[in-house]
Design an enzyme around this catalytic site. Structure first.
Site, PDB file in Angstrom:
ATOM      1  CE1 TYR A 142     -77.437  -0.372 -19.717  1.00 51.67           C
ATOM      2  CE2 TYR A 142     -77.337  -0.291 -17.321  1.00 51.67           C
ATOM      3  CZ  TYR A 142     -77.105   0.296 -18.551  1.00 51.67           C
ATOM      4  OH  TYR A 142     -76.555   1.550 -18.612  1.00 51.67           O
ATOM      5  CE  LYS A 190     -77.438   1.604 -36.127  1.00 54.38           C
ATOM      6  NZ  LYS A 190     -77.068   2.842 -36.836  1.00 54.38           N
ATOM      7  CG  ASP A 222     -77.174   6.351 -36.206  1.00 54.91           C
ATOM      8  OD1 ASP A 222     -78.419   6.335 -36.166  1.00 54.91           O
ATOM      9  OD2 ASP A 222     -76.517   5.874 -37.154  1.00 54.91           O
ATOM     10  CG  ASP A 246     -76.529   4.640 -19.341  1.00 55.79           C
ATOM     11  OD1 ASP A 246     -76.739   5.362 -18.357  1.00 55.79           O
ATOM     12  OD2 ASP A 246     -75.407   4.183 -19.645  1.00 55.79           O
ATOM     13  CG  ASP A 250     -74.955  10.488 -18.683  1.00 59.76           C
ATOM     14  OD1 ASP A 250     -75.952  10.227 -17.967  1.00 59.76           O
ATOM     15  OD2 ASP A 250     -73.781  10.274 -18.324  1.00 59.76           O
TER      16      ASP A 250
HETATM   17  C1  IPM Z   1     -77.613   5.566 -14.660  1.00 61.03           C
HETATM   18  C2  IPM Z   1     -76.253   5.018 -14.361  1.00 61.03           C
HETATM   19  C3  IPM Z   1     -76.359   3.512 -14.186  1.00 61.03           C
HETATM   20  C4  IPM Z   1     -76.869   2.929 -15.486  1.00 61.03           C
HETATM   21  C5  IPM Z   1     -75.050   2.811 -13.749  1.00 61.03           C
HETATM   22  C6  IPM Z   1     -74.460   3.433 -12.503  1.00 61.03           C
HETATM   23  C7  IPM Z   1     -75.240   1.328 -13.579  1.00 61.03           C
HETATM   24  O1  IPM Z   1     -75.338   5.361 -15.341  1.00 61.03           O
HETATM   25  O2  IPM Z   1     -78.505   5.457 -13.793  1.00 61.03           O
HETATM   26  O3  IPM Z   1     -77.816   6.092 -15.750  1.00 61.03           O
HETATM   27  O4  IPM Z   1     -76.080   2.657 -16.399  1.00 61.03           O
HETATM   28  O5  IPM Z   1     -78.077   2.731 -15.593  1.00 61.03           O
HETATM   29 MN    MN Z   2     -76.177   6.598 -16.916  1.00 63.21          MN
END
Ligand code: IPM
Ligand code: MN
Length: 353
Positions: A142, A190, A222, A246, A250
């Site tokens: 990042y 990884k 993975d 990240d 999710d």
């Molecule tokens: C999160 C989001 C952010 C990230 C984006 C919006 C930059 O997806 O907080 O997980 O990738 O960290």
């Molecule tokens: Mn995210």
């Protein structure tokens, strides 16, 4: 206790969900006898519109002055569809994390008894899941340099960089958390391919000698992507780099049945920020229909992590559970029952604290 809280509502549904969290935080303050001051500041697309900068200096000052930051969401479709836009709302989020030194993103995944059946996963796999990610948040791909394009614009590159120090401070938080939980830590990397991952593994192996009570497992990212959905109960604390975290967090949010429900804390040495893991959900903005629970549970994390006030945090999670059990919920989880407005859910929770 006297508390100064910075409010950064941000974009989309951010202002609506933050408004509900404020109602609940005020109710907690009243019940437990705390004096709470709020100071609001713009961030994201909202801040670009006002100042041209998605994380203005004045907003940074407000965050530095505060004991904790409560943040809504960032993102606006007008930028998503324009890959050439020079300034983007997300840059505000990344700048905020970096400038506040928020290197550890704590993202729990748990299930709610009254909602488990909403998850697309089989009940026996997810009932009682209780895991937490410690995602490194201010390093890795990042932020690594160099990044960009070649002169012709025909090649693009990002760089993944980690120092031992960055890995150690994140991993240490994971170990400490594991000690207070089921004493199992999984290092996600990884290492079969990436040099950065080999440094992660080596560093975590060294640190593990200080935490002999914690069982440490090393798994490739993975494989974790697969096992997390198959056997989520196999995990307790997971530590990982920025990009892997990240993606996996999710994925993990699906277990709980709704992304609208999951809170997070971003912690640094001097600053602490709390935010729901969902995005700005622009389609719902201004309609009073968004689920405020992720933000309200983030406020619960704030009481615990920023002020060490566990009873206050529990008062919030208890009232959230009560609202779920009694069906005082927004349309995303109403399932044919009455759908309450965002503001009605906030009012109910504040009244029942
Ligand atoms: C999160 C989001 C952010 C990230 C984006 C919006 C930059 O997806 O907080 O997980 O990738 O960290
Ligand atoms: Mn995210």
């Amino acid at each position: 206790m006297e508390m100064n809280i910075a409010l950064l509502p941000g974009d989309g549904i951010g202002p609506e969900v933050i408004a509900q969290a404020v109602k609940v935080v005020k109710a907690v303050g009243k019940k437990f006898g705390h004096t709470i001051h709020f100071e609001e500041a713009p961030v994201g697309a909202a801040a670009i519109d006002l100042t041209g900068n998605p994380y203005p200096d004045e907003t940074h000052e407000v965050c530095l002055r505060a004991d904790a930051v409560l943040f809504g969401a960032i993102g606006d479709p007008k930028y998503d569809n324009d890959p050439k836009a020079k300034v983007r709302p997300e840059q505000g989020l990344l700048a905020m994390r970096k400038k506040l030194g928020l290197f550890a993103n704590v993202r729990p995944t748990f299930t709610f008894p009254s909602l488990v059946h909403k998850s697309p996963l089989k009940l026996d796999r997810i009932e009682g899941v209780d895991l937490v990610f410690f995602r490194e948040l201010t390093g890795g791909i990042y932020f690594g340099e160099p990044r960009g394009r070649n002169e012709q614009g025909t090649k693009a590159f990002d760089t993944n960089v980690y120092s031992k120090e960055e890995i150690t401070r994140l991993a240490r938080m994971g170990f400490e958390a594991a000690l207070k939980r089921r004493k199992l830590l999984t290092c996600v990397d990884k290492a079969n391919v990436l040099a950065t991952s080999r440094l992660w593994r080596e560093t975590v192996q060294e640190l593990a000698t200080e935490y002999s009570d914690v069982k440490v497992e090393y798994e490739f990212v993975d494989a974790v992507a697969m096992r997390l959905i198959q056997w989520p109960k196999a995990y307790d604390v997971l530590i990982t780099e920025n990009l892997f975290g990240d993606i996996l967090t999710d994925e993990a949010s699906v277990i709980s049945g709704s992304m609208g429900l999951m809170p997070s804390a971003s912690l640094g040495t001097d600053n602490k920020l709390f935010e729901p893991i969902h995005g700005s959900y622009p389609q719902a903005a201004g309609k009073d229909i968004a689920n405020p629970l992720g933000t309200i549970l983030s406020a619960a994390m704030m009481f615990e992590y920023a002020f060490d006030l566990r009873e206050e945090a529990k008062a919030i999670s208890d009232v959230v559970n009560k609202s779920l059990a009694e069906g005082i919920v927004t349309e995303d989880i109403a399932e044919g029952g009455k759908a309450y407005k965002t503001s009605e859910v906030g009012d109910w929770l504040a009244a029942n604290i």
